[in-house]
Design a protein around this motif. Structure first.
Motif, PDB file in Angstrom:
ATOM      1  N   ALA A 201      -8.675  -3.725  10.493  1.00 58.84           N
ATOM      2  CA  ALA A 201      -8.146  -2.410  10.103  1.00 58.84           C
ATOM      3  C   ALA A 201      -8.221  -1.385  11.225  1.00 58.84           C
ATOM      4  O   ALA A 201      -7.704  -0.274  11.075  1.00 58.84           O
TER       5      ALA A 201
ATOM      6  N   ARG B 211      -7.915 -10.861   6.663  1.00 60.70           N
ATOM      7  CA  ARG B 211      -8.437  -9.519   6.359  1.00 60.70           C
ATOM      8  C   ARG B 211      -7.317  -8.546   5.993  1.00 60.70           C
ATOM      9  O   ARG B 211      -7.446  -7.340   6.193  1.00 60.70           O
TER      10      ARG B 211
ATOM     11  N   SER C 258      -6.593  -7.476   3.238  1.00 58.92           N
ATOM     12  CA  SER C 258      -7.084  -6.528   2.237  1.00 58.92           C
ATOM     13  C   SER C 258      -7.669  -5.283   2.898  1.00 58.92           C
ATOM     14  O   SER C 258      -7.566  -4.175   2.356  1.00 58.92           O
ATOM     15  N   GLN C 259      -8.275  -5.445   4.094  1.00 57.29           N
ATOM     16  CA  GLN C 259      -8.852  -4.292   4.785  1.00 57.29           C
ATOM     17  C   GLN C 259      -7.749  -3.358   5.298  1.00 57.29           C
ATOM     18  O   GLN C 259      -7.869  -2.133   5.216  1.00 57.29           O
ATOM     19  N   THR C 260      -6.683  -3.963   5.829  1.00 55.40           N
ATOM     20  CA  THR C 260      -5.544  -3.162   6.297  1.00 55.40           C
ATOM     21  C   THR C 260      -4.889  -2.446   5.132  1.00 55.40           C
ATOM     22  O   THR C 260      -4.542  -1.257   5.219  1.00 55.40           O
ATOM     23  N   ILE C 261      -4.706  -3.150   4.033  1.00 54.97           N
ATOM     24  CA  ILE C 261      -4.118  -2.553   2.841  1.00 54.97           C
ATOM     25  C   ILE C 261      -4.982  -1.389   2.348  1.00 54.97           C
ATOM     26  O   ILE C 261      -4.478  -0.308   2.004  1.00 54.97           O
ATOM     27  N   GLN C 262      -6.282  -1.596   2.355  1.00 50.35           N
ATOM     28  CA  GLN C 262      -7.196  -0.566   1.846  1.00 50.35           C
ATOM     29  C   GLN C 262      -7.133   0.706   2.682  1.00 50.35           C
ATOM     30  O   GLN C 262      -7.058   1.807   2.133  1.00 50.35           O
ATOM     31  N   VAL C 263      -7.148   0.581   4.011  1.00 51.79           N
ATOM     32  CA  VAL C 263      -7.156   1.773   4.847  1.00 51.79           C
ATOM     33  C   VAL C 263      -5.839   2.522   4.714  1.00 51.79           C
ATOM     34  O   VAL C 263      -5.805   3.772   4.722  1.00 51.79           O
TER      35      VAL C 263
ATOM     36  N   ALA D  41       0.858  -1.196   0.000  1.00 48.77           N
ATOM     37  CA  ALA D  41       0.000   0.000   0.000  1.00 48.77           C
ATOM     38  C   ALA D  41       0.886   1.236   0.000  1.00 48.77           C
ATOM     39  O   ALA D  41       1.995   1.237   0.530  1.00 48.77           O
TER      40      ALA D  41
ATOM     41  N   GLN E  11      -3.956   2.483   1.989  1.00 44.02           N
ATOM     42  CA  GLN E  11      -3.979   3.048   0.636  1.00 44.02           C
ATOM     43  C   GLN E  11      -4.810   4.325   0.609  1.00 44.02           C
ATOM     44  O   GLN E  11      -4.423   5.319  -0.010  1.00 44.02           O
ATOM     45  N   GLU E  12      -5.940   4.319   1.277  1.00 46.91           N
ATOM     46  CA  GLU E  12      -6.829   5.479   1.285  1.00 46.91           C
ATOM     47  C   GLU E  12      -6.178   6.702   1.912  1.00 46.91           C
ATOM     48  O   GLU E  12      -6.479   7.839   1.536  1.00 46.91           O
TER      49      GLU E  12
END
Length: 540
Positions: free
Chosen positions: A493, A515, A517-522, A418, A524-525
């Motif tokens: 996350a 999960r 992907s949730q950590t990566i997403q937050v 990320a 990344q955002e």
């Protein structure tokens, strides 16, 4: 049967590999008129001293054979050692067999452990497994009512005095017998361990042998254990480590001091060649920091101390460099239980020894000495065994997914999952944070900046609380712009969100959660760089 307090030495059997101090023993025996029976090289060494010696083959009527494998394994030898001379029937049997009883056995064993330690080939190690020696030692120790047994040159000074004053008392023979059985037990465990490792049955896939044994010798008693109602002692198992450290100054070490000093020393050696200082309290770091190679170790200490000065009160400090005068001047104003280091500069020594109670430990061992070692943890009914966790781990890729692939402890091998790639300074801080978090009890979150921890959350039952604790200890100013390391994956996350809200600019974690992907997403955002290592440094 009446026990005679002292038993004069009339016949002694001497068979030693280590001939240190042998001259003192045989001269004492000769002075009291004892017959000395010996074998091979020991007999030659005694004869070279001009002292009469009887070859063991003159007693057995049988020559040494099989390249010296068979020398003393004969009834004429072992009957003389095992005869309980308190018993008339034993004495009569010896008379009928024309065997003279043995009053003293002096024997130390082939250097099996040293042979293994220098990496000798299996056939050479096998040849260093002593057979006759342990048999004689065990026989004499069993029959200590009649026979004394010496297994170490360290015992010779007291033995010379005993020989010259009418022989060993029963109490002396009991203590020597206990030492002898400990000696052969340690030897047998070393052989069994090596055999198990060399010819390991690894059918269960663990790579661990079917048998594992640990022997240790009491070095000293301790005042008490973790609490005053608990007894405690320090034992040494022959491996390099904090148990071998020299107490140069201060009060005697306590149980808790040793636990903390061990943790601090391991933390101080996790950062390669960089000057490193760790401050530990209750087996957890209050602060860890590195300095530039050209800087004084005092710089690393100052940065480590500033992480949590409140908790550092009454802590243990470890460095991977000799303590300098500059560091000593800083430490002298801080209540510190122990300082453990590879040495102390002359001026630093003068400064610190002015404090009566501070304990100064010199420890030459490093974690490199523990490479490949295993560690043991007792549990009810047994123990757990594992290889020592180090920050040089490399594991094979689990699959083709770059997010969950295993890489190791080096930044260049991590996967950016990320955010954007970080600059060189941030990479150094991430690398430092990842190495430092290994020394922290799980769940562990460590915030770092400029080669120093600035906030540590550890030992919590959930990772969210560890994140909050790390941020709280850092404070708003130090948390903002820091980097974070998590010793295990983020299960949700919510933990990363707390770190992001505090201003953390980059993170490193093992990855591997369902999960992820949730950590990566937050991350990344919010434009926060997140690296996965594929290696976990979880520690209970």
């Amino acid at each position: 049967m009446t026990e005679v307090t002292r038993r004069p030495i009339r016949r002694a059997l001497v068979s030693v590999h280590d001939k240190t101090g042998l001259d003192a023993i045989v001269r004492a025996l000769h002075a009291v008129g004892a017959q000395i029976v010996s074998t091979g090289g020991s007999a030659r060494a005694i004869a070279d001293l001009g002292i009469p010696v009887t070859q063991v083959e003159d007693i057995t009527g049988f020559p040494e054979c099989l390249d010296g494998r068979v020398k003393t394994l004969h009834p004429a030898v072992h009957a003389g050692i095992l005869a309980d001379t308190r018993r008339p029937e034993h004495r009569h049997q010896l008379d009928d067999l024309e065997i003279t009883p043995v009053d003293l056995v002096v024997c130390n064993l082939y250097p099996f452990q040293r042979t293994v330690a220098r990496g000798a080939a299996p056939h050479e190690c096998l040849e260093q497994i002593d057979i006759g020696g342990p048999s004689m030692v065990r026989a004499a120790a069993k029959n200590h009512h009649s026979v004394a047994v010496l297994t170490s040159p360290a015992q010779y000074a007291e033995a010379v005095e005993a020989i010259g004053t009418g022989g060993f008392t029963l109490r002396q023979r009991q203590l020597l017998a206990a030492d002898a059985f400990a000696h052969t037990a340690s030897y047998d465990v070393a052989v069994a361990t090596w055999m198990g490792e060399t010819y390991a049955d690894t059918t269960d896939g663990t790579g661990f042998p079917r048998f594992v044994g640990v022997t240790a010798e009491r070095a000293q008693g301790l005042r008490y254990g973790e609490n005053p109602h608990q007894g405690a002692a320090l034992y040494r198992d022959g491996r390099p480590g904090i148990a071998d450290a020299d107490l140069l100054h201060g009060k005697a070490m306590s149980y808790n001091n040793y636990v903390d000093a061990d943790a601090a020393m391991r933390a101080a050696y996790d950062h390669g060649d960089l000057p490193t200082c760790a401050v530990v309290k209750h087996n957890n770091p209050c602060g860890i920091a590195v300095a530039d190679p050209s800087q004084d170790i005092a710089v690393a200490h100052q940065k480590a101390h500033e992480c949590d000065p409140l908790s550092a009160f009454g802590g243990v400090i470890a460095t991977n460099r000799p303590v300098s005068a500059a560091m000593a001047r800083a430490v002298q104003d801080i209540f510190t239980e122990v300082v453990v280091a590879p040495g102390f500069d002359e001026e630093a020594w003068e400064i610190l020894t002015a404090k009566k109670n501070i304990r100064l430990l010199r420890c030459a061992a490093t974690p490199d000495d523990q490479r490949g070692q295993v560690e043991f943890r007792p549990i009810s009914g047994g123990m757990l065994v594992q290889t020592v966790d180090r920050v040089d781990a490399v594991i094979p890729d689990a699959d083709d997914d770059p997010v969950t692939a295993g890489h190791g402890d080096d930044f260049t091998e991590w996967t950016l999952v990320a955010g954007e790639a970080v600059d060189e300074a941030t990479a150094r801080d991430l690398q430092f944070a990842w190495r430092a978090v290994r020394a922290t009890k799980s769940n562990a979150i460590l915030l770092a900046h400029d080669g120093a921890s600035v906030g540590i959350g550890m030992g919590q039952v959930n990772r969210v609380d560890s994140c909050r604790l790390a941020v709280d200890r850092a404070g708003q100013d130090r948390a903002r712009g820091s980097v974070a390391a998590s010793d295990a994956f983020f299960p949700f996350a919510d933990g990363p969100q707390i770190l992001i809200d505090a201003g953390v600019r980059a993170m490193v974690a093992p990855g591997g959660s369902l999960r992820d992907s949730q950590t990566i997403q937050v991350c990344q955002e919010h434009g926060v760089a997140l690296y996965f290592t594929g290696v976990r440094h979880f520690a209970h």
